[in-house]
Design a protein around this motif. Structure first.
Motif, PDB file in Angstrom:
ATOM      1  N   ALA A 187     168.644  51.242  82.669  1.00 56.21           N
ATOM      2  CA  ALA A 187     168.585  50.317  83.804  1.00 56.21           C
ATOM      3  C   ALA A 187     169.361  49.036  83.563  1.00 56.21           C
ATOM      4  O   ALA A 187     168.856  47.940  83.768  1.00 56.21           O
ATOM      5  CB  ALA A 187     167.128  50.001  84.119  1.00 56.21           C
ATOM      6  N   ASN A 188     170.611  49.155  83.129  1.00 57.14           N
ATOM      7  CA  ASN A 188     171.419  47.930  83.066  1.00 57.14           C
ATOM      8  C   ASN A 188     171.801  47.464  84.465  1.00 57.14           C
ATOM      9  O   ASN A 188     171.983  46.278  84.707  1.00 57.14           O
ATOM     10  CB  ASN A 188     172.673  48.137  82.203  1.00 57.14           C
ATOM     11  CG  ASN A 188     173.622  49.160  82.775  1.00 57.14           C
ATOM     12  OD1 ASN A 188     173.201  50.226  83.194  1.00 57.14           O
ATOM     13  ND2 ASN A 188     174.908  48.855  82.766  1.00 57.14           N
ATOM     14  N   THR A 189     171.931  48.394  85.394  1.00 53.66           N
ATOM     15  CA  THR A 189     172.043  48.021  86.803  1.00 53.66           C
ATOM     16  C   THR A 189     170.957  48.767  87.557  1.00 53.66           C
ATOM     17  O   THR A 189     170.703  49.942  87.306  1.00 53.66           O
ATOM     18  CB  THR A 189     173.415  48.387  87.402  1.00 53.66           C
ATOM     19  OG1 THR A 189     173.643  49.785  87.217  1.00 53.66           O
ATOM     20  CG2 THR A 189     174.516  47.600  86.732  1.00 53.66           C
ATOM     21  N   ILE A 190     170.329  48.096  88.464  1.00 50.05           N
ATOM     22  CA  ILE A 190     169.253  48.721  89.248  1.00 50.05           C
ATOM     23  C   ILE A 190     169.603  48.572  90.717  1.00 50.05           C
ATOM     24  O   ILE A 190     168.909  47.930  91.491  1.00 50.05           O
ATOM     25  CB  ILE A 190     167.890  48.104  88.906  1.00 50.05           C
ATOM     26  CG1 ILE A 190     167.959  46.572  88.860  1.00 50.05           C
ATOM     27  CG2 ILE A 190     167.379  48.634  87.579  1.00 50.05           C
ATOM     28  CD1 ILE A 190     166.611  45.911  88.609  1.00 50.05           C
ATOM     29  N   GLU A 191     170.733  49.188  91.076  1.00 55.23           N
ATOM     30  CA  GLU A 191     171.212  49.072  92.447  1.00 55.23           C
ATOM     31  C   GLU A 191     170.205  49.679  93.416  1.00 55.23           C
ATOM     32  O   GLU A 191     169.896  49.099  94.453  1.00 55.23           O
ATOM     33  CB  GLU A 191     172.587  49.738  92.575  1.00 55.23           C
ATOM     34  CG  GLU A 191     173.662  49.019  91.760  1.00 55.23           C
ATOM     35  CD  GLU A 191     175.027  49.672  91.890  1.00 55.23           C
ATOM     36  OE1 GLU A 191     175.216  50.474  92.822  1.00 55.23           O
ATOM     37  OE2 GLU A 191     175.905  49.378  91.051  1.00 55.23           O
ATOM     38  N   THR A 192     169.716  50.866  93.107  1.00 56.39           N
ATOM     39  CA  THR A 192     168.673  51.511  93.903  1.00 56.39           C
ATOM     40  C   THR A 192     167.793  52.281  92.926  1.00 56.39           C
ATOM     41  O   THR A 192     167.996  53.465  92.696  1.00 56.39           O
ATOM     42  CB  THR A 192     169.271  52.455  94.969  1.00 56.39           C
ATOM     43  OG1 THR A 192     170.212  53.342  94.336  1.00 56.39           O
ATOM     44  CG2 THR A 192     169.998  51.683  96.046  1.00 56.39           C
ATOM     45  N   THR A 193     166.800  51.606  92.380  1.00 56.68           N
ATOM     46  CA  THR A 193     166.018  52.143  91.275  1.00 56.68           C
ATOM     47  C   THR A 193     165.270  53.419  91.653  1.00 56.68           C
ATOM     48  O   THR A 193     165.235  54.373  90.873  1.00 56.68           O
ATOM     49  CB  THR A 193     165.019  51.079  90.772  1.00 56.68           C
ATOM     50  OG1 THR A 193     165.737  49.893  90.453  1.00 56.68           O
ATOM     51  CG2 THR A 193     164.288  51.566  89.537  1.00 56.68           C
ATOM     52  N   ALA A 194     164.666  53.458  92.819  1.00 59.33           N
ATOM     53  CA  ALA A 194     163.930  54.655  93.225  1.00 59.33           C
ATOM     54  C   ALA A 194     164.863  55.854  93.331  1.00 59.33           C
ATOM     55  O   ALA A 194     164.505  56.976  92.935  1.00 59.33           O
ATOM     56  CB  ALA A 194     163.215  54.425  94.552  1.00 59.33           C
ATOM     57  N   ASP A 195     166.074  55.627  93.832  1.00 62.56           N
ATOM     58  CA  ASP A 195     167.023  56.734  93.928  1.00 62.56           C
ATOM     59  C   ASP A 195     167.482  57.190  92.542  1.00 62.56           C
ATOM     60  O   ASP A 195     167.711  58.382  92.326  1.00 62.56           O
ATOM     61  CB  ASP A 195     168.221  56.337  94.782  1.00 62.56           C
ATOM     62  CG  ASP A 195     167.909  56.361  96.265  1.00 62.56           C
ATOM     63  OD1 ASP A 195     167.003  57.115  96.661  1.00 62.56           O
ATOM     64  OD2 ASP A 195     168.553  55.625  97.030  1.00 62.56           O
ATOM     65  N   GLN A 196     167.627  56.256  91.601  1.00 67.99           N
ATOM     66  CA  GLN A 196     167.975  56.667  90.243  1.00 67.99           C
ATOM     67  C   GLN A 196     166.858  57.521  89.643  1.00 67.99           C
ATOM     68  O   GLN A 196     167.122  58.545  89.007  1.00 67.99           O
ATOM     69  CB  GLN A 196     168.254  55.460  89.348  1.00 67.99           C
ATOM     70  CG  GLN A 196     168.698  55.873  87.941  1.00 67.99           C
ATOM     71  CD  GLN A 196     169.005  54.695  87.036  1.00 67.99           C
ATOM     72  OE1 GLN A 196     168.989  53.543  87.468  1.00 67.99           O
ATOM     73  NE2 GLN A 196     169.291  54.971  85.777  1.00 67.99           N
ATOM     74  N   TYR A 197     165.630  57.100  89.825  1.00 72.04           N
ATOM     75  CA  TYR A 197     164.488  57.898  89.362  1.00 72.04           C
ATOM     76  C   TYR A 197     164.568  59.313  89.951  1.00 72.04           C
ATOM     77  O   TYR A 197     164.435  60.321  89.235  1.00 72.04           O
ATOM     78  CB  TYR A 197     163.197  57.206  89.771  1.00 72.04           C
ATOM     79  CG  TYR A 197     161.932  57.833  89.234  1.00 72.04           C
ATOM     80  CD1 TYR A 197     161.245  57.260  88.175  1.00 72.04           C
ATOM     81  CD2 TYR A 197     161.398  58.988  89.810  1.00 72.04           C
ATOM     82  CE1 TYR A 197     160.063  57.823  87.686  1.00 72.04           C
ATOM     83  CE2 TYR A 197     160.235  59.564  89.337  1.00 72.04           C
ATOM     84  CZ  TYR A 197     159.566  58.976  88.274  1.00 72.04           C
ATOM     85  OH  TYR A 197     158.407  59.548  87.799  1.00 72.04           O
TER      86      TYR A 197
END
Length: 372
Positions: A312-322
């Motif tokens: 998570a160095n960038t969390i542009e869209t955290t739920a979508d990354q998950y």
């Protein structure tokens, strides 16, 4: 390092990108346009991953996959292991690796794909890493950074000429400077020359979303991109795609948004089963943290009922990354060496170093090796 939103540095628009050719056969089973919020998208990701697994297993296998180590370097622990880590070390170490994949098209034409062929030297100019280097004494920087090899050195060892490379692929373009690989259209002051393409026949496969996003970066993105490095590269060197595609027998690119808007992952069908590779997580155990011995990961996963640990160095869209990591987790086979872990190969893999207590991984893949 500036954290202000930089103005556009090149004229990439939806219209100009629409005029470019694309590549691959669209993978319809991974279409995930669903109504509802991130929970609905999570359920859709699991269902899509199961559908794709069964069909991809019958797509054939590439001729070969070879792994090439490039560089081991420091990376903030709080980024790589998100909120789960209890390690005291502020930095951990990751090893960047390139995969060289070869196959034959249906007409018999040989293809060569380079996945993550980072130009390590030019990558140091990334704002975040440039600032980190500026603040780090040179002896310390040399102690925690190891250059294992270069892209061209590895290709020479493998007997691959630069003109034989067909495709260049990154999961996303953080830190990447492609000027030496695909050439430039104008003199480059920092390189002192007008750069001819080292890979004259190679095309860069990238999600259209990322190309458009790079033309006008958000402050969350600016520490990690080098937009000025793309001002004078030839636009025709790119093959923009929209979503997931089958590229060759046992070779697919799937869209995995979140870490960046246009994130994508490589999927390979090999003699040991299906592999997935990206930088969405930095260790295989981040997909099955219940088996991790890294301080904090298993307990954090239980407490928060989260089954993956994001990079998570960038969390542009955290739920979508998950959700994208769940898709990757659903697709990958179990590791033969230890079935508690999956055949997920981090493009930047957590690597133990004595200077980083509490960050030694429970399990490492080191490489993907396949020969048909």
């Amino acid at each position: 390092m500036t954290l202000l939103n930089a103005p556009p540095t090149f004229n990439w628009t939806p219209a100009t990108l629409t005029d470019l050719p694309t590549v691959g056969e669209p993978i319809r089973s991974l279409d995930r346009d669903v109504e509802g919020g991130p929970g609905a998208r999570l359920r859709a990701a699991r269902e899509a991953g199961l559908r794709f697994r069964s069909e991809f297993a019958t797509s054939g296998v590439p001729a070969s996959v070879v792994t090439c180590d490039l560089v081991t370097l420091p990376y903030p622990t709080r980024f790589g292991l998100f909120r789960a880590t209890k390690a005291l070390a502020p930095f951990l170490s990751i090893t960047n690796r390139m995969l060289v994949i070869r196959w034959n098209d249906s007409d018999g034409r040989p293809r060569v794909l380079l996945f993550e062929p980072s130009d390590v030297e030019l990558g140091r100019k990334t704002p975040y890493f440039a600032e980190l280097l500026r603040r780090t004494p040179k002896p310390v920087a040399e102690m925690v950074t190891t250059i294992h090899g270069t892209v061209l050195g590895h290709l020479t060892r493998l007997g691959i000429r630069p003109e034989e490379v067909d495709y260049i692929l990154f999961d996303h373009l953080h830190t990447q400077d492609l000027r030496r690989w695909i050439g430039t259209t104008a003199f480059q002051d920092d390189l002192g020359k007008h750069t001819e393409a080292i890979f004259p026949n190679a095309k860069v496969i990238v999600q259209r979303d990322e190309l458009l996003g790079m033309a006008n970066l958000h402050p969350l993105q600016t520490p990690w991109y080098q937009p000025a490095a793309y001002r004078d590269v030839p636009l025709e060197a790119f093959l923009p795609i929209d979503g997931s595609v089958l590229l060759g027998p046992g070779v697919a690119i799937i869209k995995t948004p979140g870490h960046v808007f246009g994130n994508q992952s490589l999927v390979l069908n090999t003699s040991t089963g299906i592999w997935v590779s990206s930088e969405n997580v930095i260790a295989a155990e981040c997909l099955t943290p219940e088996h991790s011995r890294l301080p904090g990961l298993a307990s954090w996963s239980r407490s928060w009922q989260q089954e993956v640990i994001l990079n998570a160095n960038t969390i542009e869209t955290t739920a979508d990354q998950y959700n994208s990591i769940i898709l990757e987790k659903t697709i990958a086979d179990r590791a033969q060496a230890d079935p508690r872990f999956l055949q997920f190969f981090p493009s930047s893999e957590l690597t133990p170093l004595w200077t980083n207590p509490g960050t030694s991984p429970t399990f490492r893949h080191f490489a993907i090796t396949h020969s048909a």
